[in-house]
Scaffold this active site. Structure first.
Site, PDB file in Angstrom:
ATOM      1  N   ASN A  91       0.881  -1.165   0.000  1.00  0.00           N
ATOM      2  CA  ASN A  91       0.000   0.000   0.000  1.00  0.00           C
ATOM      3  C   ASN A  91       0.918   1.213   0.000  1.00  0.00           C
ATOM      4  OD1 ASN A  91      -1.754   2.052   0.535  1.00  0.00           O
ATOM      5  ND2 ASN A  91      -2.676   1.123   2.344  1.00  0.00           N
TER       6      ASN A  91
ATOM      7  N   ARG B   8      -2.653  -2.174  -3.350  1.00  0.00           N
ATOM      8  CA  ARG B   8      -3.861  -1.381  -3.121  1.00  0.00           C
ATOM      9  C   ARG B   8      -3.754  -0.153  -4.039  1.00  0.00           C
ATOM     10  NH1 ARG B   8      -5.106   3.023   1.381  1.00  0.00           N
ATOM     11  NH2 ARG B   8      -7.242   3.387   0.767  1.00  0.00           N
TER      12      ARG B   8
ATOM     13  N   HIS C 242     -12.867   2.946   0.300  1.00  0.00           N
ATOM     14  CA  HIS C 242     -12.860   1.899   1.333  1.00  0.00           C
ATOM     15  C   HIS C 242     -13.569   0.639   0.850  1.00  0.00           C
ATOM     16  CE1 HIS C 242     -12.797   5.239   4.647  1.00  0.00           C
ATOM     17  NE2 HIS C 242     -11.569   4.815   4.422  1.00  0.00           N
TER      18      HIS C 242
ATOM     19  N   ARG D  50     -11.396  15.562   8.026  1.00  0.00           N
ATOM     20  CA  ARG D  50     -12.199  15.957   6.853  1.00  0.00           C
ATOM     21  C   ARG D  50     -13.602  16.365   7.286  1.00  0.00           C
ATOM     22  NH1 ARG D  50     -11.005  10.576   3.682  1.00  0.00           N
ATOM     23  NH2 ARG D  50      -8.826  10.488   4.287  1.00  0.00           N
TER      24      ARG D  50
ATOM     25  N   ASP E 152      -7.691  12.465  16.642  1.00  0.00           N
ATOM     26  CA  ASP E 152      -7.616  11.101  17.145  1.00  0.00           C
ATOM     27  C   ASP E 152      -8.719  10.854  18.174  1.00  0.00           C
ATOM     28  OD1 ASP E 152      -6.674   8.857  18.888  1.00  0.00           O
ATOM     29  OD2 ASP E 152      -5.001   8.895  17.481  1.00  0.00           O
TER      30      ASP E 152
ATOM     31  N   GLU F 183      -8.306  -5.521   4.985  1.00  0.00           N
ATOM     32  CA  GLU F 183      -8.243  -5.213   3.553  1.00  0.00           C
ATOM     33  C   GLU F 183      -7.142  -6.015   2.859  1.00  0.00           C
ATOM     34  OE1 GLU F 183      -8.340  -1.328   5.281  1.00  0.00           O
ATOM     35  OE2 GLU F 183      -9.224  -0.533   3.436  1.00  0.00           O
TER      36      GLU F 183
HETATM   37  P1  ADP Z   1      -6.880   4.741   9.039  1.00  0.00           P
HETATM   38  O1  ADP Z   1      -8.079   5.302   8.346  1.00  0.00           O
HETATM   39  O2  ADP Z   1      -5.703   5.676   9.092  1.00  0.00           O
HETATM   40  O3  ADP Z   1      -6.533   3.326   8.654  1.00  0.00           O
HETATM   41  P2  ADP Z   1      -7.695   3.595  11.564  1.00  0.00           P
HETATM   42  O4  ADP Z   1      -8.671   2.626  11.016  1.00  0.00           O
HETATM   43  O5  ADP Z   1      -6.448   3.077  12.184  1.00  0.00           O
HETATM   44  O6  ADP Z   1      -7.335   4.722  10.552  1.00  0.00           O
HETATM   45  O7  ADP Z   1      -8.472   4.476  12.651  1.00  0.00           O
HETATM   46  C1  ADP Z   1      -7.867   5.543  13.317  1.00  0.00           C
HETATM   47  C2  ADP Z   1      -8.847   6.052  14.358  1.00  0.00           C
HETATM   48  O8  ADP Z   1      -9.193   4.968  15.217  1.00  0.00           O
HETATM   49  C3  ADP Z   1      -8.300   7.160  15.245  1.00  0.00           C
HETATM   50  O9  ADP Z   1      -9.308   8.119  15.519  1.00  0.00           O
HETATM   51  C4  ADP Z   1      -7.943   6.417  16.516  1.00  0.00           C
HETATM   52  O10 ADP Z   1      -8.068   7.233  17.646  1.00  0.00           O
HETATM   53  C5  ADP Z   1      -9.002   5.353  16.559  1.00  0.00           C
HETATM   54  N1  ADP Z   1      -8.541   4.209  17.336  1.00  0.00           N
HETATM   55  C6  ADP Z   1      -7.658   3.259  16.960  1.00  0.00           C
HETATM   56  N2  ADP Z   1      -7.460   2.373  17.966  1.00  0.00           N
HETATM   57  C7  ADP Z   1      -8.219   2.793  18.993  1.00  0.00           C
HETATM   58  C8  ADP Z   1      -8.444   2.323  20.316  1.00  0.00           C
HETATM   59  N3  ADP Z   1      -7.844   1.225  20.769  1.00  0.00           N
HETATM   60  N4  ADP Z   1      -9.306   3.017  21.096  1.00  0.00           N
HETATM   61  C9  ADP Z   1      -9.911   4.118  20.640  1.00  0.00           C
HETATM   62  N5  ADP Z   1      -9.751   4.611  19.387  1.00  0.00           N
HETATM   63  C10 ADP Z   1      -8.908   3.970  18.591  1.00  0.00           C
END
Ligand code: ADP
Length: 410
Positions: A7, A94, A183, A244, A286, A388
């Site tokens: 990716n 990807r 996605h 976004r 986050d 994925e």
């Molecule tokens: P991406 O779209 O970059 O692949 P992810 O699927 O990893 O992103 O999702 C990132 C989001 O998921 C962030 O907002 C992060 O805070 C949240 N996140 C990931 N792990 C946890 C967790 N264990 N507890 C709470 N939120 C989480």
């Protein structure tokens, strides 16, 4: 058969090496800061039945060197998992945008590369890097078949009335302006997984899948096919995401240019990078940090959380209308897999359509597959970690096996 999944992003490459017998991950990692002198490689590998980690810091001037370093790491005597690069049977990439050309994964040849290039206009931040990865592999792993798996492909089954915008139709004909959706590989994986887990044929269930990560999108799936999705011409449309904005009145753009004196590209940055959870809360993109601030009574963080969940709930209810009912609701990706509070809030007030979340089961489902609905819930609610890479690996295997069969017959 061992398949390498790549990716390739603007300055990073994520990789995974999968042994297709037993679909076992041998190694995975991420290379960051490509193009800089202090590049990083976080490499995870299976050794003697244990998952180990190695962090490497080095100069990674370009993509070719980056991919060469990944291959060297995979065959390294101490932290490698294969003896020779020839053990890699195929590479699955990807690719973000396949436009209207690709409704499924394909073997990469000169025509496919040209088609991916033609889609650069639709995904200028992604497709060029995907192409760079493909070209680097051609040089470094010459002769090994490569397959492209598109984020947009799964949504190519949407009916025209779902993907045409209320703009002059000529713009669709001239510039391909329409909803594409993204996605797709994740929505496809979790919908197929739900069918496996529930033992019901995918033909018989109406599914709404919520991919809630940094980027967020929802899909309505009927008979295993995407019939609508929240992301659009670009991944900016739809839900409020990490940074976004999701759906807004397009007039805001002109207003911002006039009132704030922003250039077009500054507005694009504002909508993509400074909005969403981050923009509303003023704290972070986050979800983990948003939740901490909510606990500390930060009202803007609470507002961001409310807006986030409210938008998801609106889409779930509207997609039930699209499907004429819903049997299964799935939560996936970083937030969907790990944050019970978000799932609970997304399901609030949906009992009228048979969505009843089980508080206890929901609290326990963190980062693992689980049913989180009450016994009496008409709609089964699932938490399913997305995968994925597995879909990319399976598609790659299927395509390469067809190729091998053809070659053996000739
Ligand atoms: P991406 O779209 O970059 O692949 P992810 O699927 O990893 O992103 O999702 C990132 C989001 O998921 C962030 O907002 C992060 O805070 C949240 N996140 C990931 N792990 C946890 C967790 N264990 N507890 C709470 N939120 C989480």
């Amino acid at each position: 058969m061992k398949i390498l999944i790549l990716n390739c992003g603007s300055s990073s490459i994520k990789y995974k090496l999968i042994e297709m017998i037993g679909e076992q991950t041998l190694s995975y990692g991420i290379m960051e800061r490509i193009g800089m002198h202090d590049g990083l490689l976080y490499h995870h590998f299976q050794k003697e039945g244990e998952l180990k980690e190695k962090k490497l810091v080095m100069e990674i001037p370009d993509y070719n060197i980056g991919i060469k370093l990944i291959i060297n790491t995979l065959i390294h005597s101490k932290y490698g998992v294969i003896n020779d690069e020839k053990e890699i049977s195929a590479i699955g990439h990807r690719v973000v945008h396949g436009g209207e050309k690709f409704a499924s994964s394909v073997l990469i040849d000169a025509d496919v590369k040209q088609d991916i290039r033609d889609c650069i206009e639709l995904a200028p931040l992604h497709n060029p890097h995907n192409l760079r990865g493909i070209k680097a592999c051609e040089t470094l792993l010459s002769g090994i078949p490569q397959v492209a798996v598109f984020d947009t492909a799964f949504h190519q089954t949407m009916p025209k009335f779902a993907y045409i915008y209320g703009l002059p139709y000529l713009l669709y004909q001239k510039y391909d302006i329409r909803r594409y959706g993204f996605h797709g590989t994740s929505h496809r994986y979790v919908s197929e997984r739900v069918s496996e887990l529930s033992g019901e044929s995918i033909e018989d269930i109406k599914i709404i899948t919520c991919h809630l990560g940094n980027g967020c999108s929802i899909s309505a799936i009927e008979k295993g096919k995407s019939v609508d999705t929240s992301m659009g011409f670009t991944p900016l449309e739809g839900l409020v995401m990490g940074t976004r904005c999701g759906n807004i009145d397009p007039t805001v753009v002109f207003h911002l240019i006039g009132r704030e004196g922003l250039s077009l590209s500054e507005v694009v940055t504002l909508l993509n990078k400074q909005s969403g959870l981050y923009g509303i809360s003023g704290v972070s993109n986050d979800m983990r940090e948003i939740l901490q601030e909510v606990k500390a009574n930060n009202s803007r963080a609470s507002l961001a959380l409310e807006i986030f969940c409210y938008q998801v709930r609106k889409y779930i209810a509207s997609y039930a209308g699209v499907l004429g009912g819903v049997d299964v609701l799935v939560f996936t990706a970083g937030i969907g897999e790990n944050v019970p509070l978000v799932r609970q809030k997304c399901c609030e007030k949906l009992d009228f359509m048979g969505v009843k979340i089980d508080k206890e089961k929901n609290e326990l489902a963190i980062g693992k597959e689980a049913i989180i609905s009450q016994q009496s819930s008409k709609v089964k609610i699932f938490c399913i970690p997305t995968n994925e890479e597995l879909i990319i690996a399976r598609d790659t295997k299927k395509i390469v096996e067809i190729l091998i069969n053809k070659e053996t017959k000739n």
